[in-house]
Design an enzyme around this catalytic site. Sequence first.
Site, mmCIF file in Angstrom:
data_model
loop_
_atom_site.group_PDB
_atom_site.id
_atom_site.type_symbol
_atom_site.label_atom_id
_atom_site.label_comp_id
_atom_site.label_asym_id
_atom_site.label_seq_id
_atom_site.Cartn_x
_atom_site.Cartn_y
_atom_site.Cartn_z
ATOM 1 N N TYR B 228 0.839 -1.205 0.000
ATOM 2 C CA TYR B 228 0.000 0.000 0.000
ATOM 3 C C TYR B 228 0.878 1.261 0.000
ATOM 4 O O TYR B 228 0.656 2.194 -0.791
ATOM 5 C CB TYR B 228 -0.899 -0.036 1.234
ATOM 6 N N LYS B 232 1.044 4.130 -2.861
ATOM 7 C CA LYS B 232 0.676 5.522 -2.564
ATOM 8 C C LYS B 232 1.861 6.471 -2.767
ATOM 9 O O LYS B 232 1.699 7.621 -3.187
ATOM 10 C CB LYS B 232 0.126 5.625 -1.139
#
Lengths: 383, 320
Positions: B228, B232
């Site tokens: 993640y 991001k």
Amino acid sequence: MKIGIVGVGHTKFGNLTEDIGELMFKACTEALKDANTTIDKIDVIYIANFSSSFVNQCHLPALLAARLGINKEIIRVESACASGGIALKEAAFAILSGIRKTALVVGVEKMSSTPIEKTTYILASAAGPIEIQHGATFPSLYGLIARAHFNKYQTSERHLAEISVKNHLNATLNPLAHFHKEISVEDVLDSRAIASPLKLLDCSPISDGGAAVVLCNEEIASHVEDVVYIIGIGHDVESIYLMDRKDLTVMPAVINAAQKAYQMCNLTPENIDVAEVHDCFTIAELIEMEDLGFCDKGKAGEMINLGETKIGGRIPINTSGGLKAKGHPIGATGISQVIEIVKQLQGKAGKRQVKDAKVGLCCNIGGSGSTAVVSILSKLHKK
Amino acid sequence: MKWKIISFSKINAPPPYTSSYFLALIEDENGQRAVAQIDKGYNKIIAIGTLGVITENESPNGKITAFTPDDGIIEEITRVAIVTGSSRGIGKAIALALAEKGMCVVINNSFRNEEGQKVTEDLIRAGKKAIYLPAAINDMLLVTEMVEKTITTFGRIDLLVNNAGITRDKKIDNMSEQVWDEVISTNLTGTFYCTKAVLPYMQKQDSGCIINISSIVGEIGNVGQANYAASKGGMIAFTKTLAKECASAGIRVNAITPGFIKTDMIGSIPKGIMSDIITDIPLGRLGKPEDIANTVVFLSSSEAEYITGQVIGVNGGLRM
């Protein structure tokens, strides 16, 4: 007037790895070799270059002296996109004065390594301060000219597209050209809008390149085989502002420069067999066709419809591919045009050879046409 | 004094401009000529011979002459937004806020379900313009279809909010390649696909805005979220590059990095840890989806027309 062109050198145009010094060096050494001479026989060198800001290199004469390992009189000439034509004229006049016997003229520009935002900013500096302040770009200034011509003479985006298609086709026959890609009228019409009515494929690219010619006086030239002569050259400059031009469809500097060049050699537009015309934007080629006298004012559209400017036509224009497809390294452009005409007159233009070309013309303009240099070249000097 | 247009050219936003404008050559009754800029909103009435008046305006280059055509009314455009992952959470809040501002919104999630249907129907019932176009954003074909349907329905795209994202948390020792790929392909590749699909339309319009919903985790990292965090962080780098590439076409690209926002996504965090997190937030609370939505509304508005390539932290001060 009779100035001999006895050697030419031309790098490939495009996105090149060579730096500006190397580009000058390559063009110069090739031209000297072609002239079968050496640098010590050259009296003076002129460098045509638009902007040192692209590569942050201001002192080109000394840089070239270093690359060639020489001490010599070297002069940098700047006049926007017309730098090459003007350097050629100054060198020719220096020889005509009798003070110089030989000259080397090299045009160069290194643009592709500069970020596009900076390039746009540098290019705009060839426009007037008031125009720049209003966010004018060169595509938009030529867009104003195009719109005015469309309005007055019923020319269209399709006529401009035909110019781009022709020049791209010619460039496929020129190994040194930036692009070797045939395009269609639809490709041009569908390409991205840059500054209406001009689209991406109406605009010349950002290119790197160098081009050089060796000039000499009539006496030296008379001993050289295959020599091509500059028999007329005219130069004119008017206001930098488009708003000062009464009729946007006319480039008075081109008309004046052409008149001087024609008068100098006592020729008329009917005598021209082949021409290299400054097509920084397709509309520029169209306007110059009229202002050089290849057709009446407002009739360039008809000339295009009849295919008269294609190879095999009445006056083939931009057989090299022009600025549009051969590329437009600004300082090199004026010299590159001359080299194409030299090759055409020598019968050495390969697949793009114009049959029986005896007299050729180059039209090199700067800014939105406020500077113009027109030169006329001939294999056999005609009094 | 009346001025008339002698010639004009619409310029496709060169730097430092962020949107297109017309350059015109104009002439007054005495034959005096001037260069002027004309707002592109007058598109339909600009022609050679159009009469108007001039005023002095400010521009990025200083004072300029602006030409206003007579009876000229700047064309009002209803702006259109695609918000990916907008059936719930932050995406839903963003879609509602944009619709509230009068924009047409495309509601999207990965597959058709009642949630997405309901958000859309509620908007339409409230008199807003909305369409539900489910599409898995990690499938270029589906993304292209979604964008094409948006154009068929609303005729343009002004804003893309790359919001859809997933988490598949594992510490690196236990993170399988499949779990890594799943997150990267949705969060990062999906952002790339959606952006690529809308750009040609924005370029044609000479305007547009892209907002990438990244995460504070992409800036500071987080245990158990290597996939993640990488996705991001990648969105941030993507934002900055795209901002540079698209500025000349009048398209702005920014990223928002939400801190801890009260949505289903953080529901799995144990209570004890959550209270520790809140203690660390200077503003003393979790964020609300509306906090992100308000930032999107601002960044997509003309009030933010000079902001591009920026990463805006909306995190209650958790990261400064």
